[in-house]
Design an enzyme around this catalytic site. Structure first.
Site, PDB file in Angstrom:
ATOM      1  N   SER A  23      59.323  81.047  72.416  1.00  0.00           N
ATOM      2  CA  SER A  23      59.320  79.571  71.866  1.00  0.00           C
ATOM      3  C   SER A  23      58.692  78.496  72.487  1.00  0.00           C
ATOM      4  CB  SER A  23      60.690  79.298  71.230  1.00  0.00           C
ATOM      5  OG  SER A  23      60.916  78.161  70.645  1.00  0.00           O
ATOM      6  N   LYS A  74      66.621  82.167  59.367  1.00  0.00           N
ATOM      7  CA  LYS A  74      66.453  80.671  58.645  1.00  0.00           C
ATOM      8  C   LYS A  74      67.459  81.115  57.275  1.00  0.00           C
ATOM      9  CE  LYS A  74      62.065  79.397  60.176  1.00  0.00           C
ATOM     10  NZ  LYS A  74      60.684  78.688  59.938  1.00  0.00           N
ATOM     11  N   ALA A 136      54.679  86.281  50.204  1.00  0.00           N
ATOM     12  CA  ALA A 136      55.947  85.930  49.461  1.00  0.00           C
ATOM     13  C   ALA A 136      57.197  85.864  50.095  1.00  0.00           C
ATOM     14  CB  ALA A 136      55.675  86.525  48.125  1.00  0.00           C
TER      15      ALA A 136
END
Ligand code: ATR
Length: 280
Positions: A23, A74, A136
């Site tokens: 990160s 998330k 998607a």
């Protein structure tokens, strides 16, 4: 879930995910904080999927101020929060958690904002444009409301598994002109903007998308970035796209929106992005 007090001093901010070693968020937030002479405690922590609830209790005990959430947490973060912004609710995913004085965990999603801010920085406008979104999954879902909110002429979601694209188009149909198609269908029309929201480039693999979507004027944007050209941007460049933009700017912009939520200060993003470009 009770929220501990700050305990005084500089409150902790984190980026969490799994894996998390790669990160860039600690560096980005440190560079933002330096712009204001702000003391910052920002660390990365590995959190395995399914364990976020327990981890949050520990973070709260440490006096947490805010958390940046990345893959694959998330959706879990959004579900665990006490309060969600409309952006997070629509995305079904949170990339930012904030821990306010009201003792509640607030979820937000600044990924869409980040994409819009970076497109604007590149001079790419969306109103009246024909947009193709590849993928998607969670990343694609997170940017659909933002794209539709800008008044695009049409948004076509194409996915390798067409059922998932159809489900996404149905879910977001109330927000604007969105349709779905399978990858192998080919494209009768060209697009002004093609956004890659698949995980190709993160997970490896090849992108088997027809280049019939490309015109000489098409802008191609990859939500991901890498140390070299991403597979999608190679596909775009070799197909003659007008411009190829990776997701590093979006990463910096979504971080700036999170920084502002937590600290009430709006950092300049261009110098931070410029610095990162010299380091990846
Ligand atoms: P993320 O959170 O990164 O969005 P995800 O929710 O697992 O991850 O979604 C991954 C997306 O990338 C999906 O749209 C997936 O297509 P499928 O729904 O058909 O699985 C897409 N994807 C991953 N690898 C791909 C490949 N090699 N070619 C095309 N699409 C791919």
């Amino acid at each position: 879930m009770g929220i501990a007090g700050t305990g005084g001093g500089t409150r902790l901010c984190l980026v969490i995910g799994s894996p998390i070693g790669h990160s860039r968020s600690p560096l980005i937030h440190r560079l933002f904080a330096e712009q204001f002479g702000l003391a910052l405690r920002y660390e990365k922590r590995e959190v395995a999927p399914g364990t976020l609830r327990a981890a949050l209790v520990d973070f709260i005990a440490e006096g947490i101020l805010g958390i940046n959430v990345t893959v694959p947490l998330k959706e879990e973060a959004c579900a665990l929060a006490h309060v969600g912004s409309e952006r997070a609710r629509l995305a079904g995913a949170a990339n930012v958690l904030s821990f306010g004085a009201d003792g509640r965990v607030h979820a937000d999603n600044t990924d869409g904002l980040g994409l819009l801010a970076d497109l604007a920085a590149h001079g790419v406008t969306l109103r009246g444009r024909r947009v193709l979104l590849l993928g998607a999954g969670g990343a694609a879902r997170g940017v659909v409301p933002a794209l539709l909110g800008e008044g695009v002429a049409s948004l076509l979601i194409a996915n390798r598994s067409p059922d998932k694209a159809a489900a996404l188009a149905t879910a977001f149909a109330p927000l604007g002109p969105v349709r779905s198609v399978a990858f192998e269908a080919g494209f009768a029309e060209g697009f002004d903007l093609i956004v890659n929201g698949t995980s190709v480039g993160v997970t490896g693999g090849a992108l088997a998308v027809s280049r019939s979507a490309l015109r000489a004027t098409t802008v191609c944007y990859d939500l991901v970035y890498g140390s070299g050209e991403t597979p999608f941007l190679r596909w775009a460049r070799e197909g003659g796209a007008a411009r190829c933009i990776d997701g590093l700017g979006m990463l910096v912009e979504q971080a700036a929106a999170a920084f502002e939520l937590w600290h009430g200060l709006r950092p300049a993003t261009a110098p931070v992005l410029g610095y990162l470009r010299t380091r990846i």
